[in-house]
Scaffold this motif. Sequence first.
Motif, PDB file in Angstrom:
ATOM      1  N   VAL A  17      51.201 105.755  36.499  1.00 33.08           N
ATOM      2  CA  VAL A  17      50.401 104.320  36.749  1.00 33.08           C
ATOM      3  C   VAL A  17      50.712 103.731  35.519  1.00 33.08           C
ATOM      4  O   VAL A  17      50.456 103.852  34.322  1.00 33.08           O
ATOM      5  CB  VAL A  17      49.024 104.798  36.977  1.00 33.08           C
ATOM      6  N   ASP A  18      51.480 102.277  35.907  1.00 38.63           N
ATOM      7  CA  ASP A  18      51.656 101.499  34.945  1.00 38.63           C
ATOM      8  C   ASP A  18      52.299 100.047  35.248  1.00 38.63           C
ATOM      9  O   ASP A  18      52.326  99.942  36.608  1.00 38.63           O
ATOM     10  CB  ASP A  18      52.902 102.029  33.971  1.00 38.63           C
ATOM     11  N   GLY A  19      52.040  99.329  34.356  1.00 34.73           N
ATOM     12  CA  GLY A  19      52.503  97.832  34.878  1.00 34.73           C
ATOM     13  C   GLY A  19      51.237  96.990  34.925  1.00 34.73           C
ATOM     14  O   GLY A  19      50.086  97.268  34.981  1.00 34.73           O
ATOM     15  N   PRO A  20      51.704  95.649  35.003  1.00 35.88           N
ATOM     16  CA  PRO A  20      50.569  94.391  35.259  1.00 35.88           C
ATOM     17  C   PRO A  20      50.026  94.705  36.584  1.00 35.88           C
ATOM     18  O   PRO A  20      50.706  95.084  37.573  1.00 35.88           O
ATOM     19  CB  PRO A  20      51.339  93.404  35.036  1.00 35.88           C
ATOM     20  N   GLU A  52      53.129  95.214  22.617  1.00 30.11           N
ATOM     21  CA  GLU A  52      51.858  94.096  22.608  1.00 30.11           C
ATOM     22  C   GLU A  52      51.825  93.888  23.989  1.00 30.11           C
ATOM     23  O   GLU A  52      50.475  93.740  24.666  1.00 30.11           O
ATOM     24  CB  GLU A  52      52.550  92.894  21.832  1.00 30.11           C
ATOM     25  N   ILE A  53      52.706  93.595  24.770  1.00 33.20           N
ATOM     26  CA  ILE A  53      52.630  93.261  26.309  1.00 33.20           C
ATOM     27  C   ILE A  53      51.733  94.469  27.015  1.00 33.20           C
ATOM     28  O   ILE A  53      50.879  94.240  27.572  1.00 33.20           O
ATOM     29  CB  ILE A  53      53.731  93.046  27.113  1.00 33.20           C
ATOM     30  N   LYS A  54      52.213  95.707  26.826  1.00 34.29           N
ATOM     31  CA  LYS A  54      51.947  96.806  27.642  1.00 34.29           C
ATOM     32  C   LYS A  54      50.313  97.123  27.072  1.00 34.29           C
ATOM     33  O   LYS A  54      49.583  97.604  27.755  1.00 34.29           O
ATOM     34  CB  LYS A  54      52.945  98.074  27.237  1.00 34.29           C
ATOM     35  N   ALA A  55      49.860  96.754  25.870  1.00 33.24           N
ATOM     36  CA  ALA A  55      48.668  96.926  25.465  1.00 33.24           C
ATOM     37  C   ALA A  55      47.747  95.984  26.173  1.00 33.24           C
ATOM     38  O   ALA A  55      46.456  96.447  26.551  1.00 33.24           O
ATOM     39  CB  ALA A  55      48.578  96.540  23.971  1.00 33.24           C
ATOM     40  N   ASN A  86      58.754 107.591  32.865  1.00 31.24           N
ATOM     41  CA  ASN A  86      57.474 107.735  33.004  1.00 31.24           C
ATOM     42  C   ASN A  86      56.439 106.459  32.759  1.00 31.24           C
ATOM     43  O   ASN A  86      55.345 106.445  32.154  1.00 31.24           O
ATOM     44  CB  ASN A  86      56.968 109.117  32.478  1.00 31.24           C
ATOM     45  N   GLU A  87      57.274 105.443  32.685  1.00 26.24           N
ATOM     46  CA  GLU A  87      56.494 104.178  32.263  1.00 26.24           C
ATOM     47  C   GLU A  87      57.402 102.790  32.896  1.00 26.24           C
ATOM     48  O   GLU A  87      58.677 102.952  33.065  1.00 26.24           O
ATOM     49  CB  GLU A  87      56.452 104.059  30.927  1.00 26.24           C
ATOM     50  N   VAL A  88      56.773 101.859  32.688  1.00 22.16           N
ATOM     51  CA  VAL A  88      57.253 100.491  33.000  1.00 22.16           C
ATOM     52  C   VAL A  88      57.623  99.951  31.814  1.00 22.16           C
ATOM     53  O   VAL A  88      56.643 100.010  30.630  1.00 22.16           O
ATOM     54  CB  VAL A  88      56.283  99.572  33.953  1.00 22.16           C
ATOM     55  N   THR A  89      59.046  99.410  31.440  1.00 24.45           N
ATOM     56  CA  THR A  89      59.177  98.871  30.255  1.00 24.45           C
ATOM     57  C   THR A  89      59.726  97.616  30.344  1.00 24.45           C
ATOM     58  O   THR A  89      60.064  96.945  31.477  1.00 24.45           O
ATOM     59  CB  THR A  89      60.310  99.618  29.373  1.00 24.45           C
ATOM     60  N   MET A  90      59.245  96.676  29.283  1.00 25.14           N
ATOM     61  CA  MET A  90      59.723  95.147  29.265  1.00 25.14           C
ATOM     62  C   MET A  90      60.635  95.174  28.518  1.00 25.14           C
ATOM     63  O   MET A  90      61.347  93.834  28.386  1.00 25.14           O
ATOM     64  CB  MET A  90      58.499  94.342  29.038  1.00 25.14           C
ATOM     65  N   GLU A  91      61.376  96.047  27.973  1.00 23.03           N
ATOM     66  CA  GLU A  91      62.270  95.999  26.699  1.00 23.03           C
ATOM     67  C   GLU A  91      63.429  95.110  27.409  1.00 23.03           C
ATOM     68  O   GLU A  91      64.129  94.226  26.785  1.00 23.03           O
ATOM     69  CB  GLU A  91      62.869  97.262  26.404  1.00 23.03           C
ATOM     70  N   TRP A  92      63.870  95.158  28.439  1.00 21.56           N
ATOM     71  CA  TRP A  92      65.231  94.796  29.179  1.00 21.56           C
ATOM     72  C   TRP A  92      64.872  93.214  29.479  1.00 21.56           C
ATOM     73  O   TRP A  92      65.946  92.563  29.412  1.00 21.56           O
ATOM     74  CB  TRP A  92      65.765  95.759  30.489  1.00 21.56           C
ATOM     75  N   LEU A 113      51.618  97.712  39.097  1.00 25.93           N
ATOM     76  CA  LEU A 113      53.040  97.211  39.730  1.00 25.93           C
ATOM     77  C   LEU A 113      53.350  98.691  39.936  1.00 25.93           C
ATOM     78  O   LEU A 113      54.241  99.000  41.191  1.00 25.93           O
ATOM     79  CB  LEU A 113      53.837  97.112  38.303  1.00 25.93           C
ATOM     80  N   VAL A 114      53.204  99.771  39.074  1.00 21.96           N
ATOM     81  CA  VAL A 114      53.366 101.381  39.670  1.00 21.96           C
ATOM     82  C   VAL A 114      52.058 102.199  39.843  1.00 21.96           C
ATOM     83  O   VAL A 114      51.184 102.161  38.927  1.00 21.96           O
ATOM     84  CB  VAL A 114      54.203 102.171  38.498  1.00 21.96           C
ATOM     85  N   TYR A 115      51.931 102.506  41.157  1.00 28.57           N
ATOM     86  CA  TYR A 115      50.335 102.855  41.607  1.00 28.57           C
ATOM     87  C   TYR A 115      50.258 104.405  41.487  1.00 28.57           C
ATOM     88  O   TYR A 115      49.057 104.811  41.712  1.00 28.57           O
ATOM     89  CB  TYR A 115      49.926 101.891  42.581  1.00 28.57           C
ATOM     90  N   GLY A 116      51.132 104.930  41.372  1.00 32.70           N
ATOM     91  CA  GLY A 116      51.131 106.707  41.294  1.00 32.70           C
ATOM     92  C   GLY A 116      50.426 107.348  42.587  1.00 32.70           C
ATOM     93  O   GLY A 116      49.516 108.238  42.297  1.00 32.70           O
ATOM     94  N   MET A 117      50.805 106.789  43.904  1.00 36.07           N
ATOM     95  CA  MET A 117      50.040 107.392  45.056  1.00 36.07           C
ATOM     96  C   MET A 117      51.194 107.576  46.000  1.00 36.07           C
ATOM     97  O   MET A 117      52.477 107.089  46.332  1.00 36.07           O
ATOM     98  CB  MET A 117      48.935 106.476  45.715  1.00 36.07           C
ATOM     99  N   THR A 118      51.046 108.688  46.862  1.00 40.94           N
ATOM    100  CA  THR A 118      51.880 108.647  48.018  1.00 40.94           C
ATOM    101  C   THR A 118      51.389 107.596  49.101  1.00 40.94           C
ATOM    102  O   THR A 118      50.501 106.989  48.894  1.00 40.94           O
ATOM    103  CB  THR A 118      51.814 109.945  48.939  1.00 40.94           C
ATOM    104  N   ILE A 119      52.247 107.289  50.066  1.00 45.71           N
ATOM    105  CA  ILE A 119      52.006 106.316  50.936  1.00 45.71           C
ATOM    106  C   ILE A 119      50.687 106.677  51.739  1.00 45.71           C
ATOM    107  O   ILE A 119      49.813 106.029  52.168  1.00 45.71           O
ATOM    108  CB  ILE A 119      53.047 106.033  51.899  1.00 45.71           C
ATOM    109  N   GLY A 120      50.568 108.096  51.860  1.00 40.11           N
ATOM    110  CA  GLY A 120      49.397 108.862  52.744  1.00 40.11           C
ATOM    111  C   GLY A 120      48.155 108.340  52.004  1.00 40.11           C
ATOM    112  O   GLY A 120      46.842 107.932  52.503  1.00 40.11           O
TER     113      GLY A 120
END
Length: 406
Positions: free
Chosen positions: A188-191, A383-386, A336-342, A208-215
């Motif tokens: 689970v990650d992201g704004p 800093e953003i992820k924090a 296993n994370e969302v990154t803002m690096e790119w 942004l990433v919620y870590g659940m199946t659609i069910g």
Amino acid sequence: MPILSVFKSTVLLLFLIFSSCKGQEKEDTSAELNSKPVPEIKVAANRTEAYLPLLKDKKVGIVANPTSVIFKEAGYTHLVDSLLSLNVTIQKVFSPEHGFRGTADAGEHVKDGVDSQTGLPIISLYGKNRKPSSEQLADLDVMVFDIQDVGVRFYTFIASLQLVMEACAEADLPIIVLDRPNPNGHYVDGPTMMEEHTSYLGMNPIPLVYGMTIGEYANLLNGEGWLENGIKANLTVIELENYTHESSYHLPIRPSPNLPNDISITLYPSLGLFEGTNVNAGRGTEFQFQRYGASFLDSTQYDFSYVPEPNFGSKYPKEEGKTCYGKDLSQTERMNEVTMEWVIDAYQNSVDKSKFFLTSGFTKHAGTPLLQQQIEQGMTNEEIKATWQDDLNNFKKIRAKYLIYD
């Protein structure tokens, strides 16, 4: 050398070789005993014994796309074709973004029609209306929803699920969700989406990433009262077998035209944010969401370039026909994370930063205007992820109530 000495040396050598082989044999046997085969994940559509009784003698509507299949030893068959062969009475098919056969571009309106293979009427949920009308549901006894999701908030199939559940609840029509694995379900990650910026790219306050199946997500929609006016759907989730949230799942069918493989799917949460910018994220190439670039990025900072051209799933790619300077990420391993690096990299190396953001679109994808502001202010990825952590912790507490799988 005396014969006795030769004999002794030979015996000793044979003993050492024999001992080595015995040890290797024991080691191999031990390894063999300790390696347990991982049970194959069984998608809910394959568990016909669990849901066919619920469809018997019923008039059925199905929300489906090319991923709605039943897997077999050699290949697969589409759920609609399989159910018709089992004498299930299917009245109509509802098609979300990209269409029933999956040939429409992202964001392209899909028209109603008739399926040439089955003769069934197809009602678009990505055209004039995105929510089935009461008239369209009037001749149904039950709705089946079977769509492969990828676990990213702005991937529109969870919005389709929500609107279908609302329509079914309002019509007092039972809905059955056939669950499928989430290839990004292990984190689970992201704004988190802000309420004032909700749209079809994010209808609820989820990361942004919620870590659940659609069910599981369907259960959350019902349980949290997130359907319109807090209405509850008559929901049945047919569960997966042998799935956990740590399972690595290869999607044998691309879930949409521009997610062609596992690498694009693992990168999609991070590179999908480029959809709210003028930067190309691989559309118009065979490496969609596995690269990024633009003609207005500083060519001296990159040793990789490409030229987007119209192709399957992208009739009008950004930066069409232009040389795009950027990065190739096609060798990326499972993330296993969302990154803002790119996104940060591309913004910092933009020679004309006024061209970079499509502000409204970026806010819809990010779920908040803060992310653009943080990037423009020069904040680092860390800093953003924090700044996401409190919202993520709060959501994880909500999420935990609706998890079906470990």
